[in-house]
Design an enzyme around this catalytic site. Structure first.
Site, PDB file in Angstrom:
ATOM      1  N   ARG A   1      -5.182   0.945  -6.875  1.00  0.00           N
ATOM      2  CA  ARG A   1      -3.919   1.448  -6.297  1.00  0.00           C
ATOM      3  C   ARG A   1      -3.336   2.570  -7.156  1.00  0.00           C
ATOM      4  O   ARG A   1      -2.603   3.424  -6.674  1.00  0.00           O
ATOM      5  CB  ARG A   1      -2.881   0.317  -6.204  1.00  0.00           C
ATOM      6  CG  ARG A   1      -3.206  -0.767  -5.193  1.00  0.00           C
ATOM      7  CD  ARG A   1      -1.970  -1.640  -4.966  1.00  0.00           C
ATOM      8  NE  ARG A   1      -2.264  -2.892  -4.299  1.00  0.00           N
ATOM      9  CZ  ARG A   1      -2.314  -3.065  -2.984  1.00  0.00           C
ATOM     10  NH1 ARG A   1      -2.105  -2.043  -2.179  1.00  0.00           N
ATOM     11  NH2 ARG A   1      -2.572  -4.250  -2.456  1.00  0.00           N
ATOM     12  N   LYS A  38      -6.859   6.828  10.400  1.00  0.00           N
ATOM     13  CA  LYS A  38      -8.311   6.699  10.524  1.00  0.00           C
ATOM     14  C   LYS A  38      -8.611   6.386  11.996  1.00  0.00           C
ATOM     15  O   LYS A  38      -8.862   5.248  12.361  1.00  0.00           O
ATOM     16  CB  LYS A  38      -8.774   5.549   9.626  1.00  0.00           C
ATOM     17  CG  LYS A  38     -10.178   5.678   9.082  1.00  0.00           C
ATOM     18  CD  LYS A  38     -10.650   4.347   8.534  1.00  0.00           C
ATOM     19  CE  LYS A  38     -10.152   4.022   7.159  1.00  0.00           C
ATOM     20  NZ  LYS A  38     -10.693   2.719   6.666  1.00  0.00           N
ATOM     21  N   GLY A  49       0.787  -1.233   0.000  1.00  0.00           N
ATOM     22  CA  GLY A  49       0.000   0.000   0.000  1.00  0.00           C
ATOM     23  C   GLY A  49       0.816   1.278   0.000  1.00  0.00           C
ATOM     24  O   GLY A  49       0.370   2.321  -0.462  1.00  0.00           O
ATOM     25  N   GLU A  59       4.160   4.029   6.171  1.00  0.00           N
ATOM     26  CA  GLU A  59       2.958   3.208   5.981  1.00  0.00           C
ATOM     27  C   GLU A  59       1.913   3.983   5.185  1.00  0.00           C
ATOM     28  O   GLU A  59       1.958   5.213   5.122  1.00  0.00           O
ATOM     29  CB  GLU A  59       2.367   2.843   7.355  1.00  0.00           C
ATOM     30  CG  GLU A  59       2.487   1.378   7.723  1.00  0.00           C
ATOM     31  CD  GLU A  59       1.547   0.440   6.959  1.00  0.00           C
ATOM     32  OE1 GLU A  59       1.192   0.720   5.789  1.00  0.00           O
ATOM     33  OE2 GLU A  59       1.182  -0.592   7.541  1.00  0.00           O
ATOM     34  N   ASP A  60       0.981   3.237   4.612  1.00  0.00           N
ATOM     35  CA  ASP A  60      -0.100   3.895   3.882  1.00  0.00           C
ATOM     36  C   ASP A  60      -1.165   4.421   4.837  1.00  0.00           C
ATOM     37  O   ASP A  60      -1.590   5.562   4.740  1.00  0.00           O
ATOM     38  CB  ASP A  60      -0.720   2.955   2.837  1.00  0.00           C
ATOM     39  CG  ASP A  60      -1.154   1.606   3.408  1.00  0.00           C
ATOM     40  OD1 ASP A  60      -0.910   1.332   4.597  1.00  0.00           O
ATOM     41  OD2 ASP A  60      -1.757   0.811   2.652  1.00  0.00           O
ATOM     42  N   ASP A 101      -5.748  -0.133  -1.906  1.00  0.00           N
ATOM     43  CA  ASP A 101      -6.565  -0.937  -2.812  1.00  0.00           C
ATOM     44  C   ASP A 101      -7.882  -1.381  -2.203  1.00  0.00           C
ATOM     45  O   ASP A 101      -8.067  -1.387  -0.984  1.00  0.00           O
ATOM     46  CB  ASP A 101      -5.801  -2.211  -3.199  1.00  0.00           C
ATOM     47  CG  ASP A 101      -5.766  -3.228  -2.050  1.00  0.00           C
ATOM     48  OD1 ASP A 101      -5.281  -2.863  -0.959  1.00  0.00           O
ATOM     49  OD2 ASP A 101      -6.260  -4.360  -2.229  1.00  0.00           O
ATOM     50  N   ASP A 130      -5.007   2.197  10.648  1.00  0.00           N
ATOM     51  CA  ASP A 130      -6.446   1.946  10.712  1.00  0.00           C
ATOM     52  C   ASP A 130      -6.777   1.369  12.092  1.00  0.00           C
ATOM     53  O   ASP A 130      -6.872   2.134  13.056  1.00  0.00           O
ATOM     54  CB  ASP A 130      -6.806   1.008   9.550  1.00  0.00           C
ATOM     55  CG  ASP A 130      -8.296   0.767   9.396  1.00  0.00           C
ATOM     56  OD1 ASP A 130      -9.074   1.702   9.618  1.00  0.00           O
ATOM     57  OD2 ASP A 130      -8.675  -0.355   9.042  1.00  0.00           O
ATOM     58  N   PHE A 161     -13.964   3.704   3.815  1.00  0.00           N
ATOM     59  CA  PHE A 161     -12.994   2.849   3.153  1.00  0.00           C
ATOM     60  C   PHE A 161     -12.391   3.617   1.984  1.00  0.00           C
ATOM     61  O   PHE A 161     -13.111   4.116   1.118  1.00  0.00           O
ATOM     62  CB  PHE A 161     -13.647   1.551   2.658  1.00  0.00           C
ATOM     63  CG  PHE A 161     -12.619   0.557   2.222  1.00  0.00           C
ATOM     64  CD1 PHE A 161     -11.971  -0.241   3.163  1.00  0.00           C
ATOM     65  CD2 PHE A 161     -12.266   0.447   0.893  1.00  0.00           C
ATOM     66  CE1 PHE A 161     -10.979  -1.136   2.772  1.00  0.00           C
ATOM     67  CE2 PHE A 161     -11.273  -0.444   0.488  1.00  0.00           C
ATOM     68  CZ  PHE A 161     -10.635  -1.233   1.430  1.00  0.00           C
ATOM     69  N   VAL A 162     -11.061   3.738   1.987  1.00  0.00           N
ATOM     70  CA  VAL A 162     -10.414   4.564   0.972  1.00  0.00           C
ATOM     71  C   VAL A 162      -9.534   3.738   0.034  1.00  0.00           C
ATOM     72  O   VAL A 162      -8.982   2.704   0.422  1.00  0.00           O
ATOM     73  CB  VAL A 162      -9.575   5.698   1.611  1.00  0.00           C
ATOM     74  CG1 VAL A 162     -10.478   6.704   2.294  1.00  0.00           C
ATOM     75  CG2 VAL A 162      -8.542   5.157   2.589  1.00  0.00           C
TER      76      VAL A 162
HETATM   77  P1  IMP Z   1      -4.526  -1.854  10.354  1.00  0.00           P
HETATM   78  O1  IMP Z   1      -5.999  -2.165  10.473  1.00  0.00           O
HETATM   79  O2  IMP Z   1      -4.178  -0.546  10.968  1.00  0.00           O
HETATM   80  O3  IMP Z   1      -3.697  -2.998  10.868  1.00  0.00           O
HETATM   81  O4  IMP Z   1      -4.227  -1.712   8.808  1.00  0.00           O
HETATM   82  C1  IMP Z   1      -3.835  -2.806   8.034  1.00  0.00           C
HETATM   83  C2  IMP Z   1      -3.753  -2.497   6.582  1.00  0.00           C
HETATM   84  O5  IMP Z   1      -5.062  -2.511   6.071  1.00  0.00           O
HETATM   85  C3  IMP Z   1      -3.212  -1.155   6.150  1.00  0.00           C
HETATM   86  O6  IMP Z   1      -1.814  -1.099   6.099  1.00  0.00           O
HETATM   87  C4  IMP Z   1      -3.820  -1.049   4.759  1.00  0.00           C
HETATM   88  O7  IMP Z   1      -3.000  -1.721   3.817  1.00  0.00           O
HETATM   89  C5  IMP Z   1      -5.145  -1.738   4.933  1.00  0.00           C
HETATM   90  N1  IMP Z   1      -6.247  -0.776   5.098  1.00  0.00           N
HETATM   91  C6  IMP Z   1      -6.777  -0.279   6.240  1.00  0.00           C
HETATM   92  N2  IMP Z   1      -7.774   0.599   5.986  1.00  0.00           N
HETATM   93  C7  IMP Z   1      -7.876   0.633   4.631  1.00  0.00           C
HETATM   94  C8  IMP Z   1      -8.728   1.376   3.721  1.00  0.00           C
HETATM   95  O8  IMP Z   1      -9.597   2.195   4.076  1.00  0.00           O
HETATM   96  N3  IMP Z   1      -8.506   1.129   2.396  1.00  0.00           N
HETATM   97  C9  IMP Z   1      -7.583   0.272   1.928  1.00  0.00           C
HETATM   98  N4  IMP Z   1      -6.759  -0.412   2.734  1.00  0.00           N
HETATM   99  C10 IMP Z   1      -6.913  -0.238   4.079  1.00  0.00           C
HETATM  100 MG    MG Z   2      -0.372  -1.433   4.554  1.00  0.00          MG
END
Ligand code: IMP
Ligand code: MG
Length: 186
Positions: free
Chosen positions: A171, A135, A49, A103-104, A165, A107, A158-159
């Site tokens: 992407r 987020k 990402g 990181e992207d 993606d 979340d 959701f982005v």
């Molecule tokens: P986490 O929930 O913070 O562990 O995020 C895990 C991964 O989920 C992130 O690094 C993203 O690659 C993906 N992700 C989380 N939220 C989104 C979203 O809104 N769109 C797309 N990918 C997401």
């Molecule tokens: Mg990621």
């Protein structure tokens, strides 16, 4: 929702424009160039990402640096699930290095928390966390970790785009857009 039509004719709402991203990436890179001057930091990108943010970012960082990548699997569909797992380790030796994790999105926080602790086991001189998006509404309550730098704080949507993606699509959009997966028509 204020829907617009994208290049693939799918409904989506532009949350952060290309120009806004560009300006913010430049700003963050300028800040880190000052902070890490002469330290030859290692930028570690968490694939996949981060790919677009990463490549734009490092070209705005104007001092010596090195780059590396790792992969963490944790995400399935629209909701983060279960455990995290390292599926690709970094290649460089990080001991005594100044590491900046890119990181992207932050979340639920699970994957970045996991990644951060994994990097710490390599005994770097310092670790900083930079995430393009945050987020906060979805953060798990037990996550204490805070990114050092956040590009943009976004609502609980959701982005996709700019590296992010939905089912491996979108992407390549040059901006960040919110989608409702149920409204997509493939
Ligand atoms: P986490 O929930 O913070 O562990 O995020 C895990 C991964 O989920 C992130 O690094 C993203 O690659 C993906 N992700 C989380 N939220 C989104 C979203 O809104 N769109 C797309 N990918 C997401
Ligand atoms: Mg990621």
């Amino acid at each position: 929702m204020n829907y617009q039509i994208n290049m693939y004719d799918q409904p989506h709402e532009v949350l952060i424009s290309e120009a806004e991203i560009k300006a913010r990436v430049k700003e963050i890179a300028a800040e880190l160039t000052e902070e890490y001057r002469g330290k030859n930091p290692v930028f570690v990108g968490v694939m996949r990402g981060v790919c677009v943010f990463f490549s734009d970012f490092i070209r705005e960082f104007t001092d010596h640096c090195q780059i590396d990548f790792m992969s963490v699997s944790s995400y399935r569909g629209v909701h983060s699930t279960g455990e995290c797992k390292i599926t690709k380790d970094v290649s460089l030796e990080l001991r005594n290095r100044h590491v900046i994790i890119l990181e992207d999105i932050f979340d639920t926080g699970k994957s970045l928390d996991f990644t951060y602790n994994f990097i710490l086991t390599k005994k770097p001189a310092s670790v900083k966390i930079v995430t393009l998006l945050d987020k906060p509404a979805r953060r798990k309550p037990w996550i204490d970790l805070q990114p050092d730098i956040v590009g943009f704080t976004i609502p609980d949507k959701f982005v996709v785009g700019y590296g992010l993606d939905y089912n491996e699509q979108f992407r390549n959009l040059p901006y960040v857009a919110a989608i409702d997966p149920e409204e997509l028509h493939f």
